[in-house]
Design an enzyme around this catalytic site. Structure first.
Site, PDB file in Angstrom:
ATOM      1  N   ASP A   1     -51.571   0.843  16.018  1.00  0.00           N
ATOM      2  CA  ASP A   1     -52.167   0.189  17.180  1.00  0.00           C
ATOM      3  C   ASP A   1     -51.056  -0.119  18.174  1.00  0.00           C
ATOM      4  O   ASP A   1     -50.051  -0.720  17.810  1.00  0.00           O
ATOM      5  CB  ASP A   1     -52.836  -1.139  16.775  1.00  0.00           C
ATOM      6  CG  ASP A   1     -54.081  -0.925  15.917  1.00  0.00           C
ATOM      7  OD1 ASP A   1     -54.567   0.221  15.841  1.00  0.00           O
ATOM      8  OD2 ASP A   1     -54.555  -1.909  15.318  1.00  0.00           O
TER       9      ASP A   1
ATOM     10  N   ASP B   1     -62.774  -6.525   8.826  1.00  0.00           N
ATOM     11  CA  ASP B   1     -61.647  -6.017   8.031  1.00  0.00           C
ATOM     12  C   ASP B   1     -60.937  -7.179   7.341  1.00  0.00           C
ATOM     13  O   ASP B   1     -60.563  -7.096   6.170  1.00  0.00           O
ATOM     14  CB  ASP B   1     -60.615  -5.302   8.922  1.00  0.00           C
ATOM     15  CG  ASP B   1     -61.204  -4.095   9.644  1.00  0.00           C
ATOM     16  OD1 ASP B   1     -62.285  -3.632   9.253  1.00  0.00           O
ATOM     17  OD2 ASP B   1     -60.571  -3.637  10.608  1.00  0.00           O
TER      18      ASP B   1
HETATM   19  N1  LIG Z   1     -68.959 -16.097  16.058  1.00  0.00           N
HETATM   20  C1  LIG Z   1     -68.362 -16.315  14.886  1.00  0.00           C
HETATM   21  N2  LIG Z   1     -68.133 -17.571  14.479  1.00  0.00           N
HETATM   22  C2  LIG Z   1     -67.534 -17.819  13.286  1.00  0.00           C
HETATM   23  N3  LIG Z   1     -67.168 -16.868  12.433  1.00  0.00           N
HETATM   24  C3  LIG Z   1     -67.378 -15.592  12.768  1.00  0.00           C
HETATM   25  C4  LIG Z   1     -67.985 -15.233  14.029  1.00  0.00           C
HETATM   26  N4  LIG Z   1     -68.043 -13.889  14.092  1.00  0.00           N
HETATM   27  C5  LIG Z   1     -67.500 -13.423  12.950  1.00  0.00           C
HETATM   28  N5  LIG Z   1     -67.107 -14.443  12.143  1.00  0.00           N
HETATM   29  C6  LIG Z   1     -66.473 -14.326  10.805  1.00  0.00           C
HETATM   30  O1  LIG Z   1     -66.133 -12.965  10.576  1.00  0.00           O
HETATM   31  C7  LIG Z   1     -66.871 -12.428   9.463  1.00  0.00           C
HETATM   32  C8  LIG Z   1     -67.220 -10.977   9.739  1.00  0.00           C
HETATM   33  O2  LIG Z   1     -67.925 -10.913  10.948  1.00  0.00           O
HETATM   34  P1  LIG Z   1     -68.884  -9.718  11.378  1.00  0.00           P
HETATM   35  O3  LIG Z   1     -70.048  -9.645  10.474  1.00  0.00           O
HETATM   36  O4  LIG Z   1     -69.129  -9.908  12.830  1.00  0.00           O
HETATM   37  O5  LIG Z   1     -67.970  -8.470  11.084  1.00  0.00           O
HETATM   38  P2  LIG Z   1     -67.932  -7.111  11.878  1.00  0.00           P
HETATM   39  O6  LIG Z   1     -69.133  -6.988  12.716  1.00  0.00           O
HETATM   40  O7  LIG Z   1     -67.688  -6.058  10.920  1.00  0.00           O
HETATM   41  O8  LIG Z   1     -66.646  -7.341  12.761  1.00  0.00           O
HETATM   42  P3  LIG Z   1     -65.707  -6.245  13.381  1.00  0.00           P
HETATM   43  O9  LIG Z   1     -66.423  -4.946  13.308  1.00  0.00           O
HETATM   44  O10 LIG Z   1     -65.511  -6.775  14.771  1.00  0.00           O
HETATM   45  O11 LIG Z   1     -64.480  -6.324  12.555  1.00  0.00           O
HETATM   46  C9  LIG Z   1     -68.057 -13.348   9.335  1.00  0.00           C
HETATM   47  O12 LIG Z   1     -68.565 -13.345   8.009  1.00  0.00           O
HETATM   48  C10 LIG Z   1     -67.450 -14.686   9.715  1.00  0.00           C
HETATM   49  O13 LIG Z   1     -66.738 -15.228   8.635  1.00  0.00           O
HETATM   50  C1  LIG Z   2     -66.621  -3.584   6.177  1.00  0.00           C
HETATM   51  O1  LIG Z   2     -67.268  -4.719   5.627  1.00  0.00           O
HETATM   52  C2  LIG Z   2     -67.229  -5.875   6.405  1.00  0.00           C
HETATM   53  C3  LIG Z   2     -67.725  -7.072   5.598  1.00  0.00           C
HETATM   54  O2  LIG Z   2     -68.866  -6.883   4.834  1.00  0.00           O
HETATM   55  C4  LIG Z   2     -67.952  -5.615   7.683  1.00  0.00           C
HETATM   56  O3  LIG Z   2     -68.088  -6.778   8.438  1.00  0.00           O
HETATM   57  C5  LIG Z   2     -67.177  -4.554   8.418  1.00  0.00           C
HETATM   58  O4  LIG Z   2     -67.840  -4.187   9.581  1.00  0.00           O
HETATM   59  C6  LIG Z   2     -66.878  -3.318   7.625  1.00  0.00           C
HETATM   60  N1  LIG Z   2     -65.794  -2.704   8.323  1.00  0.00           N
HETATM   61  C7  LIG Z   2     -65.118  -1.558   8.208  1.00  0.00           C
HETATM   62  C8  LIG Z   2     -64.460  -1.115   9.444  1.00  0.00           C
HETATM   63  O5  LIG Z   2     -64.963  -0.880   7.238  1.00  0.00           O
END
Ligand SMILES: Nc1ncnc2c1ncn2[C@@H]1O[C@H](COP(=O)(O)OP(=O)(O)OP(=O)(O)O)[C@@H](O)[C@H]1O
Ligand SMILES: *[C@@H]1O[C@H](CO)[C@@H](O)[C@H](O)[C@H]1NC(C)=O
Ligand SMILES: *[C@@H]1O[C@H](CO)[C@@H](O)[C@H](O)[C@H]1NC(C)=O
Ligand SMILES: *[C@@H]1O[C@H](CO)[C@@H](O)[C@H](O)[C@H]1NC(C)=O
Length: 356
Positions: free
Chosen positions: A30, A311
């Site tokens: 990155d 992640d």
């Molecule tokens: N708005 C929020 N407030 C508090 N905690 C959050 C919030 N958004 C995400 N989190 C924390 O991050 C964890 C993972 O979030 P999310 O389900 O949005 O993952 P994701 O969509 O895979 O994220 P990304 O793809 O951006 O890495 C949640 O379980 C929570 O612990």
């Molecule tokens: C993998 O799993 C997490 C948690 O369950 C999810 O929020 C995330 O989007 C996934 N991400 C990748 C990039 O593998």
């Protein structure tokens, strides 16, 4: 009376923990820079987006290094999770990461950045294709990501089969491979998956993105019977459910259905862990059991960048899992790591981990 049976607890020695967690995926360097709107316009980039680079974006990487004060971070979804796990485990070389990079300067930086945290890297370094890069262009509170997988796409199972690399696979007891790697080397995934099953070890994957359930169904479903723990977010779980015609929008129900899919060695039920952003995380264990786990609430004003939250969650979860902690504690550690990372730019963390 018969003498009491003394069960001596096996203390995890330094040797036992070394290389306990093995990750394989797409390593990306990155390169982050703070840029103006004009720079985004030059490459037709949206301020808040994540895209794959097209030919027109390729000159950008060298250019941002020349034009701006850039930061380098060893990235890619799986490598991010492994780094977070390593950070929380503390003891150097508790984790191993494998993937493909180039014989170039960016490759040297990537290796150095990953090893700085204590991860053991065993990259396949080839000279045909340059190291994969992801530009993170920060503009105000927005973040535009543009990734060029390049070498990451060129991983070969023959690298994994080399004596020294396979020894790293054998050394581990837990394996984590994000779904993105299904597009790169399904043979490598199957090799690790079968090794895990045959030796009673734990094999884990991540749904990673809707397009994988939609278009990489065959390799995903070949690996699924070997998956002991599956991660994903709600959007990814829904995409899987739609593809497999579960006919439901109930995320808990979907998690249970996935957990109940056929499994080799069915004595250990599959666990499916679904995060839902600011809502509770759901965990299905086999087709009938579902638990809900509160996240750590965070005021919106404190959120800097939610990229990498998922992640980081996985990384925190894995750190406690490999220490043999109960699932409840693994999820708490996942929420801790995610909460910390969303208060910082990118998937980064301070030098010391204060988690107990
Ligand atoms: N708005 C929020 N407030 C508090 N905690 C959050 C919030 N958004 C995400 N989190 C924390 O991050 C964890 C993972 O979030 P999310 O389900 O949005 O993952 P994701 O969509 O895979 O994220 P990304 O793809 O951006 O890495 C949640 O379980 C929570 O612990
Ligand atoms: C993998 O799993 C997490 C948690 O369950 C999810 O929020 C995330 O989007 C996934 N991400 C990748 C990039 O593998
Ligand atoms: C199931 O696990 C046992 C021991 O853990 C192993 O010997 C066996 O080969 C495994 N079965 C499959 C199909 O991998
Ligand atoms: C889940 O991850 C996908 C990428 O796979 C992302 O597009 C989506 O916004 C995430 N969903 C939520 C609710 O955070």
């Amino acid at each position: 009376p018969s003498a009491p049976i003394v069960v001596r607890a096996i203390r995890p020695t330094m040797k036992m923990i070394e290389g306990v967690l093995f990750g394989m995926g797409n390593p990306l360097l990155d390169i982050s820079a703070t840029v103006g709107k004009g720079y985004l316009e030059k490459y037709n980039l949206k301020a808040n987006d994540a895209i794959l680079a097209e030919d027109k974006h390729l000159p950008m990487y060298e250019e941002i290094v020349k034009m701006f004060a850039v930061d380098y971070i060893a990235g890619g979804a799986t490598q991010n999770s492994i780094k977070v796990a390593q950070w929380m485990l503390g003891k150097p070389l508790s984790t191993t990461f494998v993937g493909c990079i180039g014989q170039d300067n960016f490759g040297d930086i990537l290796k150095e950045k990953a090893e700085e945290v204590g991860v053991r890297t065993a990259y396949y370094r080839q000279s045909e294709i340059p190291t994969g890069l992801c530009a993170a262009l920060l503009c105000g509170t927005d973040r535009s990501l543009c990734a060029n997988l390049a070498a990451a796409n060129n991983y070969k199972v023959s690298h994994l089969q080399e004596k020294d690399n396979w020894a790293l696979v054998e050394q581990a007891s837990y394996y984590y491979i994000a779904g993105f790697f299904l597009t790169v080397s399904p043979e490598s995934i199957m090799l690790v998956a079968k090794h895990a099953a045959q030796n009673g070890k734990t094999f884990m994957m991540n749904l990673s993105a809707p397009f994988l359930s939609q278009f990489f169904t065959k390799p995903m479903m070949e690996a699924m019977p070997y998956v002991d723990i599956l991660f994903g977010n709600e959007t990814e779980a829904q995409a899987f459910a739609d593809k497999h015609e579960f006919n439901t929008k109930d995320i808990g129900e979907i998690a249970k259905r996935i957990a109940g899919l056929p499994k080799v060695n069915s004595t250990k039920p599959r666990m499916v862990v679904i995060t839902q952003g600011c809502q509770s995380t759901l965990i299905a264990t086999g087709p009938h059991e579902l638990t809900e786990h509160q996240i750590i609430p965070l005021d919106t004003s404190k959120i800097v960048d939610t990229n990498g939250a998922g992640d980081a969650f996985v990384g925190g979860f894995l750190a406690l899992l490999v220490k043999g902690k109960p699932v409840k504690e693994c999820v708490q550690a996942g929420h801790f790591a995610a909460n910390l990372i969303i208060q910082r730019s990118g998937c980064t963390f301070p030098k010391e981990c204060t988690y107990e």
